[in-house]
Structure formats: C-alpha cells, structure tokens
Design a protein around this motif. Sequence first.
Motif, PDB file in Angstrom:
ATOM      1  N   GLN A   1      -7.859  -4.551  -0.201  1.00 57.56           N
ATOM      2  CA  GLN A   1      -8.691  -3.839  -0.905  1.00 57.56           C
ATOM      3  C   GLN A   1      -7.950  -2.518  -1.496  1.00 57.56           C
ATOM      4  O   GLN A   1      -8.496  -1.736  -2.173  1.00 57.56           O
ATOM      5  CB  GLN A   1     -10.120  -3.216  -0.175  1.00 57.56           C
ATOM      6  CG  GLN A   1     -11.003  -4.500   0.178  1.00 57.56           C
ATOM      7  CD  GLN A   1     -12.094  -4.284   1.026  1.00 57.56           C
ATOM      8  OE1 GLN A   1     -12.589  -3.097   0.686  1.00 57.56           O
ATOM      9  NE2 GLN A   1     -12.684  -5.144   1.662  1.00 57.56           N
ATOM     10  N   GLY A   2      -6.683  -2.414  -1.292  1.00 58.74           N
ATOM     11  CA  GLY A   2      -5.638  -1.261  -1.421  1.00 58.74           C
ATOM     12  C   GLY A   2      -6.654   0.009  -1.102  1.00 58.74           C
ATOM     13  O   GLY A   2      -6.594   1.057  -1.761  1.00 58.74           O
ATOM     14  N   LEU A   3      -6.966  -0.073   0.105  1.00 56.82           N
ATOM     15  CA  LEU A   3      -7.523   1.386   0.884  1.00 56.82           C
ATOM     16  C   LEU A   3      -6.311   2.493   1.186  1.00 56.82           C
ATOM     17  O   LEU A   3      -5.248   2.174   1.230  1.00 56.82           O
ATOM     18  CB  LEU A   3      -8.486   0.936   1.858  1.00 56.82           C
ATOM     19  CG  LEU A   3      -9.350   0.185   1.613  1.00 56.82           C
ATOM     20  CD1 LEU A   3     -10.369  -0.219   3.140  1.00 56.82           C
ATOM     21  CD2 LEU A   3     -10.494   0.401   0.453  1.00 56.82           C
ATOM     22  N   THR A   4      -6.890   3.603   1.166  1.00 58.47           N
ATOM     23  CA  THR A   4      -5.966   4.728   1.583  1.00 58.47           C
ATOM     24  C   THR A   4      -5.492   4.910   2.682  1.00 58.47           C
ATOM     25  O   THR A   4      -6.077   4.449   3.785  1.00 58.47           O
ATOM     26  CB  THR A   4      -6.757   6.262   0.787  1.00 58.47           C
ATOM     27  OG1 THR A   4      -7.639   6.304   1.849  1.00 58.47           O
ATOM     28  CG2 THR A   4      -7.315   5.930  -0.393  1.00 58.47           C
ATOM     29  N   PRO A   5      -4.375   5.678   2.879  1.00 61.65           N
ATOM     30  CA  PRO A   5      -3.683   6.191   4.325  1.00 61.65           C
ATOM     31  C   PRO A   5      -5.061   6.617   4.983  1.00 61.65           C
ATOM     32  O   PRO A   5      -5.115   6.695   6.304  1.00 61.65           O
ATOM     33  CB  PRO A   5      -2.670   6.988   4.036  1.00 61.65           C
ATOM     34  CG  PRO A   5      -2.052   6.452   2.636  1.00 61.65           C
ATOM     35  CD  PRO A   5      -3.370   6.147   2.002  1.00 61.65           C
ATOM     36  N   GLY A   6      -5.535   7.699   4.674  1.00 65.33           N
ATOM     37  CA  GLY A   6      -6.850   8.277   5.007  1.00 65.33           C
ATOM     38  C   GLY A   6      -7.870   7.448   5.731  1.00 65.33           C
ATOM     39  O   GLY A   6      -8.046   7.802   6.855  1.00 65.33           O
ATOM     40  N   MET A   7      -8.188   6.363   5.207  1.00 64.48           N
ATOM     41  CA  MET A   7      -9.108   5.325   5.567  1.00 64.48           C
ATOM     42  C   MET A   7      -8.486   4.762   6.844  1.00 64.48           C
ATOM     43  O   MET A   7      -9.182   4.258   7.919  1.00 64.48           O
ATOM     44  CB  MET A   7      -9.530   4.390   4.670  1.00 64.48           C
ATOM     45  CG  MET A   7     -10.609   5.071   3.588  1.00 64.48           C
ATOM     46  SD  MET A   7     -11.370   4.053   2.490  1.00 64.48           S
ATOM     47  CE  MET A   7     -12.397   3.006   3.590  1.00 64.48           C
ATOM     48  N   LEU A   8      -7.249   4.275   6.810  1.00 66.05           N
ATOM     49  CA  LEU A   8      -6.578   3.635   7.756  1.00 66.05           C
ATOM     50  C   LEU A   8      -6.498   4.766   9.245  1.00 66.05           C
ATOM     51  O   LEU A   8      -6.836   4.252  10.324  1.00 66.05           O
ATOM     52  CB  LEU A   8      -5.082   3.214   7.483  1.00 66.05           C
ATOM     53  CG  LEU A   8      -4.288   2.569   8.575  1.00 66.05           C
ATOM     54  CD1 LEU A   8      -4.873   1.179   8.988  1.00 66.05           C
ATOM     55  CD2 LEU A   8      -2.965   2.225   8.135  1.00 66.05           C
TER      56      LEU A   8
ATOM     57  N   ASN B 289       0.785  -1.254  -0.025  1.00 71.94           N
ATOM     58  CA  ASN B 289      -0.018   0.010   0.091  1.00 71.94           C
ATOM     59  C   ASN B 289       0.936   1.134   0.049  1.00 71.94           C
ATOM     60  O   ASN B 289       0.208   2.290  -0.063  1.00 71.94           O
ATOM     61  CB  ASN B 289      -0.850   0.058   1.214  1.00 71.94           C
ATOM     62  CG  ASN B 289      -2.063  -1.168   1.086  1.00 71.94           C
ATOM     63  OD1 ASN B 289      -1.472  -2.216   1.398  1.00 71.94           O
ATOM     64  ND2 ASN B 289      -3.260  -0.839   0.796  1.00 71.94           N
ATOM     65  N   GLN B 290       1.928   1.085   0.032  1.00 76.75           N
ATOM     66  CA  GLN B 290       3.101   2.349   0.136  1.00 76.75           C
ATOM     67  C   GLN B 290       2.925   3.383   1.077  1.00 76.75           C
ATOM     68  O   GLN B 290       2.909   4.536   0.918  1.00 76.75           O
ATOM     69  CB  GLN B 290       2.976   3.051  -1.227  1.00 76.75           C
ATOM     70  CG  GLN B 290       3.360   1.985  -2.689  1.00 76.75           C
ATOM     71  CD  GLN B 290       4.782   1.709  -2.251  1.00 76.75           C
ATOM     72  OE1 GLN B 290       5.690   2.412  -2.433  1.00 76.75           O
ATOM     73  NE2 GLN B 290       5.181   0.214  -2.314  1.00 76.75           N
ATOM     74  N   PHE B 291       2.471   2.844   2.383  1.00 76.64           N
ATOM     75  CA  PHE B 291       2.388   3.678   3.476  1.00 76.64           C
ATOM     76  C   PHE B 291       3.875   4.112   4.024  1.00 76.64           C
ATOM     77  O   PHE B 291       4.554   3.450   4.067  1.00 76.64           O
ATOM     78  CB  PHE B 291       1.506   2.810   4.639  1.00 76.64           C
ATOM     79  CG  PHE B 291       0.008   2.707   4.382  1.00 76.64           C
ATOM     80  CD1 PHE B 291      -0.447   3.278   2.896  1.00 76.64           C
ATOM     81  CD2 PHE B 291      -1.079   2.298   5.235  1.00 76.64           C
ATOM     82  CE1 PHE B 291      -1.795   3.182   2.568  1.00 76.64           C
ATOM     83  CE2 PHE B 291      -2.282   2.208   4.952  1.00 76.64           C
ATOM     84  CZ  PHE B 291      -2.559   2.474   3.578  1.00 76.64           C
ATOM     85  N   SER B 292       3.694   5.135   4.995  1.00 70.82           N
ATOM     86  CA  SER B 292       4.869   5.533   5.525  1.00 70.82           C
ATOM     87  C   SER B 292       5.501   4.470   6.519  1.00 70.82           C
ATOM     88  O   SER B 292       4.883   4.232   7.253  1.00 70.82           O
ATOM     89  CB  SER B 292       4.635   6.739   6.072  1.00 70.82           C
ATOM     90  OG  SER B 292       5.786   7.393   7.051  1.00 70.82           O
TER      91      SER B 292
END
Length: 386
Positions: free
Chosen positions: A84-91, A43-46
């Motif tokens: 589901q490839g959700l966004t960092p904002g949703m996490l 997901n390429q999160f930080s």
Amino acid sequence: MTAGKTPTQHSTQPLNRLLGETSGAFADLGTFLPLVLGLIALNQFSPQGIFLGFGLFAILSALFYRRPIPVQPMKVIAALVIAQGLTPGMLQASAMLMGIILLILAFSGAITWLAKQLSQAVSVGIQLAIGLQLMWMGAKMMSDFWLLGLGAFALLFVSKFLPLRYLAMPLVIAAGMLWQANGQTEITSSLTIPALSASLHLAWPSLNEWSSAAILLVLPQLALTLTNAVIATSAMAQEKFPEDAAKLTPKNLAISSGLANLSLAPFGAAAMCHGAGGLAVQYHFGARTHLAPLIFGGTCVVIALFWDSQIAWLLGLIPVAILGSLLSIGGLQLAWSKRLIDGKPFCIFVILATAVTCLAVNAAAGLAVGILLEQGRRTWAMLAMR
C-alpha cells in the motif's frame, strides 16, 4: 578418546559446528530479504535503520537466550506497508504499538494463560498452516525461474542426508549470485536498491499515523504474532532445547519482542518478532547455539554501518527464485510433525481442523477452533468419568 570416534572425526567436529552455525545464521533469508529489500527498494525506507534494528535485536536475543532464536520482520505489517506504499511513520507506529501490546500481555500473565490453553495438537495445527503458507509463498517466488528454484530446493532438501550438508545453503546462494553477476539470464525481480539514504536519526509518528497504523496494520498482525512468533516458537524451542525450557517461555519471547520494537522503531527499525518458521529452518541447517544469531546480527550491523553502492549491488544479486527455495524449505520444516502420522484420531482431527481454519480464515480463528475442540474433548472425558 570417545569410543567409536576416530581422531579425524574429533578434529572435524569444531569445523562442522562452525559451518552449521554459519549456515543456520543465514538460513532464514527467504523470509527476511524479500520483505526487507521491498521496504528499502519500493518504499525508500532507511537501510541503516532497518538493518541496525535487526542486528541489535538478533545480538541481544543471542546473548539472552543462548540459543538460535531467530528475528524476522512482522510479515503482515511489512507486506501491507510495501503493497500500500505506507509511510515510515506508520511502520514505526505499528512496531511501537505491537511492542506495547506484547509487554502488557507478558507482564499481565495473559500470554502465559493463553499458551496453557494450547494443547500440542493445536500448536502443531497452527505450525502446519503457517508452514504451508510459507511453502506457497516460496513457490510463487520460485516461479520467476522454476528451473533454478526447484533445483535449489531439491539440493537443499537432499543435503540433509549428506556429510557436508551445512555447506549446501551458502553454496546455493553463492552460485546464484555468480550466475546473476555474469548476466547469464534474468532470474531476479527488478528491484532498484538505493545506494545512499538519509542518515540515521530519531523520528516520531504523527497522531494520524498512530491511529491508522492501529487499524490497518496492528490488528491484522496481532493474531499471527501471538500464535507463530510467541506461542509456537516457544513450543518448538522447548522441544528442541528442553534443558533451556525455563528460559524459552512465551512470556520471555513476548518481552524480548516488545522491548525491541518499542526501543528500536523510533530509529527506523522495522516491526520485528521471533518466528517458528525461522527456528525450524535455522535448526535444519545446523544452528544449535547463540553463535548463529550473533553471526546474523553482526552481519546486519556491519551492513548498516557501511551501507553503500557495493552492498546494495551484492544484495540485489541474490536470485528471488533461490530465496523462494529457502522459504519453502523453512515452511516444510515447520509444517511437518510426527503427530500427523502417529497421533490419535482425535488429535489428528484437531490438527487438521485448526490448520484448515487458519488457512481459510486467519490464525486467530484457527486458534479459537483448536481451543474449543480441545475444551470439548476435556469436558466430554470428565463427564464420561462420572
């Protein structure tokens, strides 16, 4: 000198304790690393935000509880975000919403009331179901390379009965990393872990991400968090550390998880909680004090501050099959209870009914079935006394 103890035994006790705390500190990697590396690689999160969040949560938990209370990713949320490839904002939104809910339940007294409705049989049933699920997840991870996974599992299991049992886990991980580094065979999943990422910064989810996270992530996660991360963890911690039972309450565990998620998620931390499975496996490998979470937390902070290509490469060397063996050992420790063999017939029935419902439906349904059966037994006993 204590009777029955030789000078050599006395001199090795501090070393054995340190080895146990260090081994226990990293015993829960089977749950931690697959989800964390998935968020980072897929997901390429930080990496900085995620590792710093876990590090600070672990350190603060260590300082407050003074016991090896683990910190873990919220499994349902992390798995759904990855799949589901959700966004960092949703996490971030899901973590903060879980934090708010946990704090409300803690300060309203609802979590304390719910914990009182749980008999030991219901708690054991929930732990049995979660333990079996962890063992199944571990088996699937070991399927990448069965020989390595089963060999590691057997060594870790047998090590409990060996004098140098606390060395088994770090040696197994190190051996797997060396094997992989030498390119003997392809034994890990092909994760591409980024060496660099955007710098740590404060972010805030959009309105749409708040609403989507509440429906897609928070609702499925809530029951598992309340049962496993709060109530079951409290029950297990109080059993293992009865002298600290007044501090290891469901209310306190809910508060610490709630505050951590609410304060750290805006800086890129994942949704986090405590966990009965983590406590079981850390205790199994020798963690007894706050030193274990301090070691784990400090390591996470160092990784966050000095994240580069070398750290990414090292983490990528840990074989998935070995992580699976750690996860299966943790599941086995969580699932097993003496009450499965020495409990009264109705107690065993409640355990099995709770566990089967958890596995067939979900943790919330299993909790409801267990409480209903126990209430029925109490009502029947009261009527029989009249």
